[in-house]
Design an enzyme around this catalytic site. Structure first.
Site, PDB file in Angstrom:
ATOM      1  N   ASN A  54      19.042 -12.813 -10.409  1.00 43.02           N
ATOM      2  CA  ASN A  54      17.868 -12.877  -9.660  1.00 43.02           C
ATOM      3  C   ASN A  54      18.125 -13.341  -8.465  1.00 43.02           C
ATOM      4  O   ASN A  54      18.624 -14.682  -8.378  1.00 43.02           O
ATOM      5  CB  ASN A  54      16.769 -13.767 -10.413  1.00 43.02           C
ATOM      6  CG  ASN A  54      15.624 -14.188  -9.798  1.00 43.02           C
ATOM      7  OD1 ASN A  54      15.391 -13.736  -8.743  1.00 43.02           O
ATOM      8  ND2 ASN A  54      14.864 -14.897 -10.348  1.00 43.02           N
ATOM      9  N   LYS A  67      16.403 -14.350  -6.112  1.00 42.28           N
ATOM     10  CA  LYS A  67      15.230 -14.853  -5.463  1.00 42.28           C
ATOM     11  C   LYS A  67      14.886 -14.605  -4.055  1.00 42.28           C
ATOM     12  O   LYS A  67      15.237 -13.483  -3.549  1.00 42.28           O
ATOM     13  CB  LYS A  67      15.317 -16.415  -5.486  1.00 42.28           C
ATOM     14  CG  LYS A  67      15.586 -16.626  -7.004  1.00 42.28           C
ATOM     15  CD  LYS A  67      15.768 -18.279  -7.434  1.00 42.28           C
ATOM     16  CE  LYS A  67      15.783 -18.189  -8.975  1.00 42.28           C
ATOM     17  NZ  LYS A  67      15.904 -19.832  -9.601  1.00 42.28           N
ATOM     18  N   HIS A  84       8.355 -15.342 -13.876  1.00 39.91           N
ATOM     19  CA  HIS A  84       9.435 -16.296 -13.704  1.00 39.91           C
ATOM     20  C   HIS A  84       8.720 -17.715 -13.265  1.00 39.91           C
ATOM     21  O   HIS A  84       7.618 -17.829 -12.800  1.00 39.91           O
ATOM     22  CB  HIS A  84      10.212 -15.822 -12.451  1.00 39.91           C
ATOM     23  CG  HIS A  84      11.217 -16.769 -12.231  1.00 39.91           C
ATOM     24  ND1 HIS A  84      11.408 -17.882 -11.606  1.00 39.91           N
ATOM     25  CD2 HIS A  84      12.590 -16.502 -12.733  1.00 39.91           C
ATOM     26  CE1 HIS A  84      12.483 -18.369 -11.417  1.00 39.91           C
ATOM     27  NE2 HIS A  84      13.339 -17.563 -12.112  1.00 39.91           N
ATOM     28  N   GLU A 108       9.158 -19.857 -11.157  1.00 40.06           N
ATOM     29  CA  GLU A 108       8.538 -20.130  -9.923  1.00 40.06           C
ATOM     30  C   GLU A 108       7.336 -19.398  -9.635  1.00 40.06           C
ATOM     31  O   GLU A 108       6.683 -20.035  -8.933  1.00 40.06           O
ATOM     32  CB  GLU A 108       9.999 -19.763  -8.673  1.00 40.06           C
ATOM     33  CG  GLU A 108      10.862 -20.768  -8.760  1.00 40.06           C
ATOM     34  CD  GLU A 108      12.451 -20.026  -8.782  1.00 40.06           C
ATOM     35  OE1 GLU A 108      12.454 -18.992  -8.347  1.00 40.06           O
ATOM     36  OE2 GLU A 108      13.100 -20.664  -9.123  1.00 40.06           O
ATOM     37  N   GLU A 133      13.957 -19.539 -20.331  1.00 32.10           N
ATOM     38  CA  GLU A 133      14.524 -20.356 -19.051  1.00 32.10           C
ATOM     39  C   GLU A 133      13.675 -21.711 -19.146  1.00 32.10           C
ATOM     40  O   GLU A 133      12.676 -21.808 -18.538  1.00 32.10           O
ATOM     41  CB  GLU A 133      14.230 -19.635 -17.760  1.00 32.10           C
ATOM     42  CG  GLU A 133      14.771 -18.176 -17.607  1.00 32.10           C
ATOM     43  CD  GLU A 133      14.976 -17.911 -16.399  1.00 32.10           C
ATOM     44  OE1 GLU A 133      16.093 -17.588 -15.729  1.00 32.10           O
ATOM     45  OE2 GLU A 133      13.980 -17.785 -15.562  1.00 32.10           O
ATOM     46  N   GLY A 138      18.041 -23.898 -11.349  1.00 35.77           N
ATOM     47  CA  GLY A 138      18.537 -24.367  -9.929  1.00 35.77           C
ATOM     48  C   GLY A 138      18.795 -25.824  -9.836  1.00 35.77           C
ATOM     49  O   GLY A 138      18.921 -26.436  -8.889  1.00 35.77           O
ATOM     50  N   SER A 157      20.847 -22.335 -14.401  1.00 36.00           N
ATOM     51  CA  SER A 157      22.223 -22.773 -14.156  1.00 36.00           C
ATOM     52  C   SER A 157      23.227 -22.216 -14.953  1.00 36.00           C
ATOM     53  O   SER A 157      24.434 -22.967 -15.075  1.00 36.00           O
ATOM     54  CB  SER A 157      22.128 -24.563 -14.332  1.00 36.00           C
ATOM     55  OG  SER A 157      21.404 -24.850 -13.600  1.00 36.00           O
TER      56      SER A 157
END
Ligand code: PGA
Length: 246
Positions: A11, A13, A93, A95, A163, A169, A209
């Site tokens: 991904n 992003k 996701h 985010e 996730e 991240g 991560s």
């Protein structure tokens, strides 16, 4: 050994430009793996990346909307992705959930429409740090799963991404034991709430991560069927992650 095919998603992003994507694409064009490998560039670059990939790496969008067309400024539809030959989309996701405030109900509607439009989907679920610390991880991910499940008819086109939000991240990876524990519970949830067959055949991948240093150990979890990789998917290391199960 399960016969679920190992799946690695990258991904990107909101990162990359033509020059940096060219470097990544050249790398991806050396991939020679029996695994499913799918990368998700930012939407303006979907066609650019798809047109330059010569290996069997597939392309995914990072998001799409819940209807085919209309007055929805800034959105992209599954029909448009199909028209461009894009076969995958990431939905829900963390985010999207936490920066753009997408709720379970909307994610469920997107799941339904994307599948009806012919896309393969990677719906994402995961608990926040305070939720893990409060001991409600299961409750949170099962609730997220319910909204996904209620909108899926064909599970063969679904890859679930677990996730944990606190691991995305942040450099804080879930330990292999923590990841395996949740994956196993999710598979049991699928057996109890959908069917044994779906539980056994659906890929559940881990994200948060993941890098070339931790991927091999994580890949040993018997219910960990691959990864969704953010930061490390922009680096040459991604090729190591692609073959983490080898
Ligand atoms: P990360 O992102 O690998 O940079 O933690 C994972 C993801 O958001 O899918």
């Amino acid at each position: 050994m399960s016969d679920r095919r190992f799946f690695v998603g990258g991904n990107f992003k909101m990162n990359g430009d033509k020059a940096s994507l060219d470097v990544i694409i050249n790398n991806l064009n050396t991939v020679d793996s029996p695994n499913d490998v799918v990368v998700a560039p930012p939407s303006p670059y979907l066609s650019y990346v798809a047109s330059k990939l010569t290996s069997n790496v597939k392309v995914s969008a990072q998001n799409c909307y819940k209807v085919a067309k209309g007055a929805y400024t800034g959105e992209i539809s599954p029909a448009m992705l199909c028209d461009l030959g894009i076969s995958w989309v990431i939905l829900g996701h963390s985010e999207r959930r936490h920066v753009f405030n997408e709720k379970d109900e909307l994610i469920g509607q997107k799941v339904k429409h994307a599948l009806q439009s012919g896309l393969n989907i990677i719906p994402c679920i995961g608990e926040k740090l305070d939720e893990r610390e409060a001991g409600v991880t299961e409750q949170i991910v099962f609730e997220q799963m319910k909204h996904i499940k209620d909108n899926v008819e064909d599970w063969s086109r679904v890859v679930i991404a677990y996730e944990p939000v606190w691991a995305i991240g942040t450099g804080k990876t879930a330990t292999p034991a923590q990841a395996q524990e949740v994956h196993e519970k999710l598979r049991k949830w699928l057996a109890d709430n959908v069917s044994n067959e779906v539980a056994q055949s659906t890929r559940i991948i881990y994200g948060g991560s993941v890098n070339s240093g931790n991927c091999k150990e994580l890949a040993q979890g018997k219910d960990i069927d691959g990864f969704l990789v953010g930061g490390a998917s922009l680096k040459p290391d991604f090729l190591e992650i692609v073959k983490a199960n080898a």
